[in-house]
Design an enzyme around this catalytic site. Sequence first.
Site, PDB file in Angstrom:
ATOM      1  N   ARG A   1       0.854  -1.256   0.033  1.00 22.98           N
ATOM      2  CA  ARG A   1      -0.129   0.025   0.151  1.00 22.98           C
ATOM      3  C   ARG A   1       0.895   1.324  -0.033  1.00 22.98           C
ATOM      4  NH1 ARG A   1      -2.702   4.025   2.998  1.00 22.98           N
ATOM      5  NH2 ARG A   1      -4.967   4.305   2.301  1.00 22.98           N
ATOM      6  N   CYS A   2       1.999   1.180   0.750  1.00 29.61           N
ATOM      7  CA  CYS A   2       2.828   2.352   0.830  1.00 29.61           C
ATOM      8  C   CYS A   2       3.574   2.617  -0.601  1.00 29.61           C
ATOM      9  CB  CYS A   2       4.169   2.057   1.614  1.00 29.61           C
ATOM     10  SG  CYS A   2       3.623   1.945   3.368  1.00 29.61           S
ATOM     11  N   MET A   3       3.491   1.650  -1.531  1.00 29.98           N
ATOM     12  CA  MET A   3       4.445   2.023  -2.573  1.00 29.98           C
ATOM     13  C   MET A   3       3.316   2.441  -3.867  1.00 29.98           C
ATOM     14  SD  MET A   3       7.250  -1.015  -2.829  1.00 29.98           S
ATOM     15  CE  MET A   3       5.982  -2.552  -2.865  1.00 29.98           C
TER      16      MET A   3
END
Length: 408
Positions: free
Chosen positions: A396-398
């Site tokens: 999700r962060c990426m």
Amino acid sequence: MTKNPIHIGSEIGKLNSVVLHRPGRELLNVTPEIMGELLFDEIPFLDAAREEHDAFAQVLRDNGVEVFYLEKLAAEAITSQEIRDEFIATYLDEAGIIIPRERLFVEEIFKDLNNQDLVLRMMEGTRKSEIPSYTKKTLAEMVGTDNNFVIQPMPNLYFTRDPFSFIGNGVAVNHMWSNTRRRETLFGKMIFDYHPMFKDAGINRWYDRTSLPSIEGGDIIVLSDKVVAVGVSQRTKAQAVEKFAENLLSGDAGYETVLALTIPQKHSFMHLDTVFTMVDKDLFTLHPEVDETLCVFSLQLENGEIVTREESHIIEKVLMKFLEIDEVHLIREGSGTVMDAVREQWSDGYNTLAIAPREVVVYDRNTLTNAELDKFGAKIHVIKSGELSRGRGGPRCMSMPINRDDVK
């Protein structure tokens, strides 16, 4: 007017398009001396990180997701010499250059680069060794500084979730918490101001990079087309949540409630999405330590003013109330113990990226959390994480979704 490409009414609607950043040479400029300042705990290996990231992007493409790259969008936004000059000047103003003459040398390096190479060079940073030798006249030049950079790199850029956030039909260009990440939002500003896909689309702006205090995209979770959750964390401040809520709730995107969730303000809990993500309408991951300190507040617009109310500290009750559902399942520690949960949270086991309801991308190393997802009937796409996880961020962060289908 250009059609607005932004449509994000949930975390789980079928993902149609997304912004990624393929790790670049900025990772080669992470050194032991400054890796803490750059928010890294280890030195990443660029070649392996790229292989893993390319495989991640391919999983998305194989599932019908159009992948846009941040570096390409930023280069495409430079549609005139005037825009290029503005971009370079703003970048150099914010680059922290200590010695004025060194700015002139960087300008010379930039001058003959094409737009794509210019953007990548900005992301990479500039080493002192790349500056031509010159006769040093001032004390600052003769004594030197404590590091090897004229301009530090931006190695966190492959976590595209944080600098800007798409919500509803608009975007928040965020004010980042740390100095080392603050410059990242310049690429978003250029894209939304000047890229042909965005500049004439009438896109709402829910936050601005010059606004204070800090708010970051990892703390913003779009629960539905009416409710957004925001973490009050180490990197997102309560006052920023209030400003964001006022802008969003008074806009035309149809949002009615912002839920503010307090989480421990420490490095391992840096964003809400490191401890809490949405897998389906009724299925979420939640790190068990959050239960110990969680407070939830609802912010709603009433008679033109934000009204804040304290809600239950039991997250299941809050989710059932505001998502109007009868049951909620939380994956806390799976088949392991709290110690196992802590270990997998450190390597982003709770940071799932939904590409459709109950279908998520996850890291291979988080075997207990992945097994629990499987037990709840989730379809999981497992990607390698040996190098990507060194930056303390998961799937999700990426990724920064641009467009999702509505959830029925």
